[in-house]
Design a protein around this motif. Sequence first.
Motif, PDB file in Angstrom:
ATOM      1  N   ASP A 208       1.402   2.574  -2.562  1.00 35.02           N
ATOM      2  CA  ASP A 208       1.726   3.864  -3.402  1.00 35.02           C
ATOM      3  C   ASP A 208       0.444   4.475  -3.773  1.00 35.02           C
ATOM      4  O   ASP A 208       0.234   5.663  -3.806  1.00 35.02           O
ATOM      5  CB  ASP A 208       2.833   3.659  -4.314  1.00 35.02           C
ATOM      6  CG  ASP A 208       4.044   3.368  -4.118  1.00 35.02           C
ATOM      7  OD1 ASP A 208       4.440   3.770  -2.599  1.00 35.02           O
ATOM      8  OD2 ASP A 208       4.936   3.117  -4.715  1.00 35.02           O
ATOM      9  N   TRP A 209      -0.473   3.472  -4.241  1.00 32.36           N
ATOM     10  CA  TRP A 209      -1.827   3.829  -4.735  1.00 32.36           C
ATOM     11  C   TRP A 209      -2.547   4.540  -3.827  1.00 32.36           C
ATOM     12  O   TRP A 209      -3.196   5.605  -3.994  1.00 32.36           O
ATOM     13  CB  TRP A 209      -2.337   2.800  -5.394  1.00 32.36           C
ATOM     14  CG  TRP A 209      -3.894   3.182  -5.904  1.00 32.36           C
ATOM     15  CD1 TRP A 209      -4.353   3.621  -6.994  1.00 32.36           C
ATOM     16  CD2 TRP A 209      -5.125   2.976  -5.280  1.00 32.36           C
ATOM     17  NE1 TRP A 209      -5.623   3.882  -7.227  1.00 32.36           N
ATOM     18  CE2 TRP A 209      -6.134   3.430  -5.979  1.00 32.36           C
ATOM     19  CE3 TRP A 209      -5.275   2.466  -3.924  1.00 32.36           C
ATOM     20  CZ2 TRP A 209      -7.537   3.421  -5.632  1.00 32.36           C
ATOM     21  CZ3 TRP A 209      -6.775   2.494  -3.584  1.00 32.36           C
ATOM     22  CH2 TRP A 209      -7.722   2.899  -4.407  1.00 32.36           C
ATOM     23  N   VAL A 210      -2.557   3.771  -2.525  1.00 31.38           N
ATOM     24  CA  VAL A 210      -3.294   4.558  -1.248  1.00 31.38           C
ATOM     25  C   VAL A 210      -2.761   5.822  -1.056  1.00 31.38           C
ATOM     26  O   VAL A 210      -3.633   6.611  -0.592  1.00 31.38           O
ATOM     27  CB  VAL A 210      -3.111   3.357  -0.031  1.00 31.38           C
ATOM     28  CG1 VAL A 210      -3.778   4.024   1.340  1.00 31.38           C
ATOM     29  CG2 VAL A 210      -3.983   2.029  -0.349  1.00 31.38           C
ATOM     30  N   THR A 211      -1.464   5.804  -0.744  1.00 31.47           N
ATOM     31  CA  THR A 211      -0.990   7.196  -0.464  1.00 31.47           C
ATOM     32  C   THR A 211      -1.267   8.320  -1.543  1.00 31.47           C
ATOM     33  O   THR A 211      -1.770   9.426  -0.922  1.00 31.47           O
ATOM     34  CB  THR A 211       0.605   7.207  -0.383  1.00 31.47           C
ATOM     35  OG1 THR A 211       1.026   6.258   0.426  1.00 31.47           O
ATOM     36  CG2 THR A 211       1.287   8.660  -0.148  1.00 31.47           C
ATOM     37  N   ARG A 212      -1.321   7.945  -2.752  1.00 28.91           N
ATOM     38  CA  ARG A 212      -1.820   8.892  -3.667  1.00 28.91           C
ATOM     39  C   ARG A 212      -3.279   9.246  -3.521  1.00 28.91           C
ATOM     40  O   ARG A 212      -3.585  10.407  -3.741  1.00 28.91           O
ATOM     41  CB  ARG A 212      -1.470   8.368  -5.235  1.00 28.91           C
ATOM     42  CG  ARG A 212      -0.013   8.572  -5.469  1.00 28.91           C
ATOM     43  CD  ARG A 212       0.127   8.252  -7.081  1.00 28.91           C
ATOM     44  NE  ARG A 212      -0.506   6.995  -7.628  1.00 28.91           N
ATOM     45  CZ  ARG A 212      -0.190   5.884  -7.841  1.00 28.91           C
ATOM     46  NH1 ARG A 212       1.071   5.591  -7.384  1.00 28.91           N
ATOM     47  NH2 ARG A 212      -0.861   4.840  -8.305  1.00 28.91           N
ATOM     48  N   THR A 213      -4.079   8.177  -3.455  1.00 28.77           N
ATOM     49  CA  THR A 213      -5.493   8.467  -3.159  1.00 28.77           C
ATOM     50  C   THR A 213      -5.875   9.632  -1.963  1.00 28.77           C
ATOM     51  O   THR A 213      -6.490  10.513  -2.031  1.00 28.77           O
ATOM     52  CB  THR A 213      -5.949   7.303  -3.004  1.00 28.77           C
ATOM     53  OG1 THR A 213      -5.942   6.430  -4.211  1.00 28.77           O
ATOM     54  CG2 THR A 213      -7.428   7.383  -2.905  1.00 28.77           C
ATOM     55  N   LEU A 214      -5.101   9.073  -0.993  1.00 31.94           N
ATOM     56  CA  LEU A 214      -5.347   9.911   0.345  1.00 31.94           C
ATOM     57  C   LEU A 214      -4.850  11.417   0.019  1.00 31.94           C
ATOM     58  O   LEU A 214      -5.542  12.443   0.634  1.00 31.94           O
ATOM     59  CB  LEU A 214      -4.384   9.205   1.462  1.00 31.94           C
ATOM     60  CG  LEU A 214      -5.127   7.936   2.068  1.00 31.94           C
ATOM     61  CD1 LEU A 214      -4.100   7.459   3.024  1.00 31.94           C
ATOM     62  CD2 LEU A 214      -6.404   7.905   2.638  1.00 31.94           C
TER      63      LEU A 214
ATOM     64  N   ASN B 215       2.124  -4.589  -0.177  1.00 35.41           N
ATOM     65  CA  ASN B 215       2.345  -4.593  -1.641  1.00 35.41           C
ATOM     66  C   ASN B 215       2.831  -3.147  -1.945  1.00 35.41           C
ATOM     67  O   ASN B 215       2.038  -2.306  -1.487  1.00 35.41           O
ATOM     68  CB  ASN B 215       1.108  -5.079  -2.424  1.00 35.41           C
ATOM     69  CG  ASN B 215       1.428  -4.619  -3.857  1.00 35.41           C
ATOM     70  OD1 ASN B 215       1.110  -3.657  -4.441  1.00 35.41           O
ATOM     71  ND2 ASN B 215       1.708  -6.108  -4.419  1.00 35.41           N
ATOM     72  N   ARG B 216       3.761  -2.984  -2.529  1.00 39.10           N
ATOM     73  CA  ARG B 216       4.496  -1.576  -2.599  1.00 39.10           C
ATOM     74  C   ARG B 216       3.575  -0.791  -3.662  1.00 39.10           C
ATOM     75  O   ARG B 216       3.200   0.443  -3.477  1.00 39.10           O
ATOM     76  CB  ARG B 216       5.546  -1.797  -3.065  1.00 39.10           C
ATOM     77  CG  ARG B 216       6.639  -0.326  -3.267  1.00 39.10           C
ATOM     78  CD  ARG B 216       8.058  -0.358  -3.898  1.00 39.10           C
ATOM     79  NE  ARG B 216       8.693  -1.048  -2.935  1.00 39.10           N
ATOM     80  CZ  ARG B 216       9.957  -1.496  -3.255  1.00 39.10           C
ATOM     81  NH1 ARG B 216      10.735  -0.942  -4.405  1.00 39.10           N
ATOM     82  NH2 ARG B 216      10.824  -2.129  -2.205  1.00 39.10           N
ATOM     83  N   GLY B 217       3.130  -1.470  -4.530  1.00 35.41           N
ATOM     84  CA  GLY B 217       2.124  -0.797  -5.590  1.00 35.41           C
ATOM     85  C   GLY B 217       0.815  -0.337  -5.047  1.00 35.41           C
ATOM     86  O   GLY B 217       0.533   0.824  -5.183  1.00 35.41           O
TER      87      GLY B 217
ATOM     88  N   ALA C  13      -4.961  -2.297   7.846  1.00 33.72           N
ATOM     89  CA  ALA C  13      -4.756  -0.899   8.231  1.00 33.72           C
ATOM     90  C   ALA C  13      -3.594  -0.357   8.407  1.00 33.72           C
ATOM     91  O   ALA C  13      -3.444   0.909   8.533  1.00 33.72           O
ATOM     92  CB  ALA C  13      -5.287  -1.428   9.977  1.00 33.72           C
ATOM     93  N   PRO C  14      -2.474  -0.986   8.416  1.00 27.49           N
ATOM     94  CA  PRO C  14      -1.062  -0.191   8.337  1.00 27.49           C
ATOM     95  C   PRO C  14      -1.062   0.431   7.112  1.00 27.49           C
ATOM     96  O   PRO C  14      -0.239   1.379   7.142  1.00 27.49           O
ATOM     97  CB  PRO C  14      -0.131  -1.548   8.424  1.00 27.49           C
ATOM     98  CG  PRO C  14      -0.813  -2.413   9.092  1.00 27.49           C
ATOM     99  CD  PRO C  14      -1.941  -2.445   8.818  1.00 27.49           C
ATOM    100  N   TYR C  15      -1.583   0.330   6.066  1.00 25.13           N
ATOM    101  CA  TYR C  15      -1.751   1.038   4.777  1.00 25.13           C
ATOM    102  C   TYR C  15      -2.250   2.477   4.883  1.00 25.13           C
ATOM    103  O   TYR C  15      -1.747   3.389   4.289  1.00 25.13           O
ATOM    104  CB  TYR C  15      -2.688   0.536   3.822  1.00 25.13           C
ATOM    105  CG  TYR C  15      -1.966  -0.709   2.814  1.00 25.13           C
ATOM    106  CD1 TYR C  15      -1.164  -0.429   1.800  1.00 25.13           C
ATOM    107  CD2 TYR C  15      -2.306  -1.985   3.245  1.00 25.13           C
ATOM    108  CE1 TYR C  15      -0.551  -1.763   1.156  1.00 25.13           C
ATOM    109  CE2 TYR C  15      -1.775  -3.222   2.499  1.00 25.13           C
ATOM    110  CZ  TYR C  15      -1.177  -2.864   1.601  1.00 25.13           C
ATOM    111  OH  TYR C  15      -0.428  -4.073   0.728  1.00 25.13           O
TER     112      TYR C  15
ATOM    113  N   PRO D 288      -1.487  -7.503  -7.719  1.00 24.88           N
ATOM    114  CA  PRO D 288      -1.229  -8.959  -7.704  1.00 24.88           C
ATOM    115  C   PRO D 288      -0.535  -9.531  -6.525  1.00 24.88           C
ATOM    116  O   PRO D 288       0.398  -8.664  -6.025  1.00 24.88           O
ATOM    117  CB  PRO D 288      -0.433  -9.337  -8.822  1.00 24.88           C
ATOM    118  CG  PRO D 288       0.323  -8.131  -9.134  1.00 24.88           C
ATOM    119  CD  PRO D 288      -0.547  -6.933  -8.577  1.00 24.88           C
ATOM    120  N   LEU D 289      -0.713 -10.577  -6.068  1.00 25.21           N
ATOM    121  CA  LEU D 289      -0.145 -10.964  -4.685  1.00 25.21           C
ATOM    122  C   LEU D 289       0.138 -12.306  -4.933  1.00 25.21           C
ATOM    123  O   LEU D 289      -0.902 -13.604  -4.914  1.00 25.21           O
ATOM    124  CB  LEU D 289      -1.337 -11.086  -3.447  1.00 25.21           C
ATOM    125  CG  LEU D 289      -0.432 -11.738  -2.176  1.00 25.21           C
ATOM    126  CD1 LEU D 289       0.836 -10.770  -1.680  1.00 25.21           C
ATOM    127  CD2 LEU D 289      -1.548 -11.625  -0.970  1.00 25.21           C
TER     128      LEU D 289
END
Length: 416
Positions: A106-112, A101-103, A128-130, A74-75
Amino acid sequence: MAPGSKGVRVGSLLFLTQRIPYPPIKGEKIRAYRMLCHLARRHEVHLGTLIDDPRDWQHVETVRALCKAAYFAPLDRRVATPACLAGLLTGEALSVRFFRNRGLRDWVTRTLDTVRPDVVFVCSGNMAPYVLDHRHRGLRIVDLVDVDSEKWRAYGARTGGPMGWVYRREARLMLALERRIAGSSDATVFVSEAEAALFRSLMPGPAGRSLGISNGVDFDYFDPAVTRGAPFDAGVANFVFTGTMDYKPNTDAAVWFARAILPVIRRSLPGAVFHVVGASPSAEVRRLARIGGVRVTGRVADVRPYMAHATACVAPLRIARGIQNKVLEAMAMGKAVIVTPEALEGIEAAPDAEVVLAYDADGIAAAAVALARAPDAAARIGRAARRRIEADYAWDGRLAALDDALATACHTASIR
């Protein structure tokens, strides 16, 4: 697989986009949705996206059905807007901070880290910064769509005072980000070859692989042969402008047409009406309804009846980047479209045969009056416009270049 090969399959793909790509009723959502559908045919997609419109939560399951996994963050604009101003203190671009968005991070990092997707596909520089700081070993493709820094530069050139300074600052910071993206990606994609060429001209050195992949049109959806009831009095001249009406280029265009062009038209066509059709009209746009002959609809369930019964559609843009979906859609509806050079950029259409090109307020007004007085000529232009869309703007044909880009990136990576 050799460069240019069709049907490349790379397995898992992380797809990031700044807004849920559904419903596809505005430019950025249309493009992202079509790319998502195209990529999901051959790849297991892990989608990460933000939702800033509460009405869009009802579409989550529709989008989730296209994906192997999905995360919807959510934003809240009421929180994100003031929070992004912290970028003035940290030296960051405000538009990047808005979509942080912090959530989702964190999801992007876990997925990577766990999925280790073969490809990361990012829609817009703001997202892109994600992924930029992660040591992802697969392919990375970023669809910048437009040279966003140039949009901010144009805003700054037209705006004085503190906001002008903010726009110019945003232009500088976004250009630095765009250069970083190009330097760390296997390919950067733009909505037209003209945008890609502009981007290359702004790079201090080689821009890496950058290419234009144009938008298409669902010409079965925008079908002029379907009968639709008129949403207004079709007995007078009606000129229709569509778009999201809190977007600055659209706001500028609507205000310019209503205040500088419509009064000239109404000297010759006293009953002429200008319809501003689109969601989220800004306060400035809503005030236009006080002007005689101006109708501001807000969000409508279907824009096609407005286009279908228009004397002509208009795209009087003075600030524009990339390709205007509003022009392509009106052409698909078989309408004569009056465009400025900015609105025609990147669109393959013959001026005065498939669209009507005008350069200033008097030229637009003269074209509008001429089309209203010569409906046969307007119809002829509209038919030619429809033929152009059918011949050149099918989505599958346009997105074949995306497969080529993936295949080429795969081949280049294998050589490395």
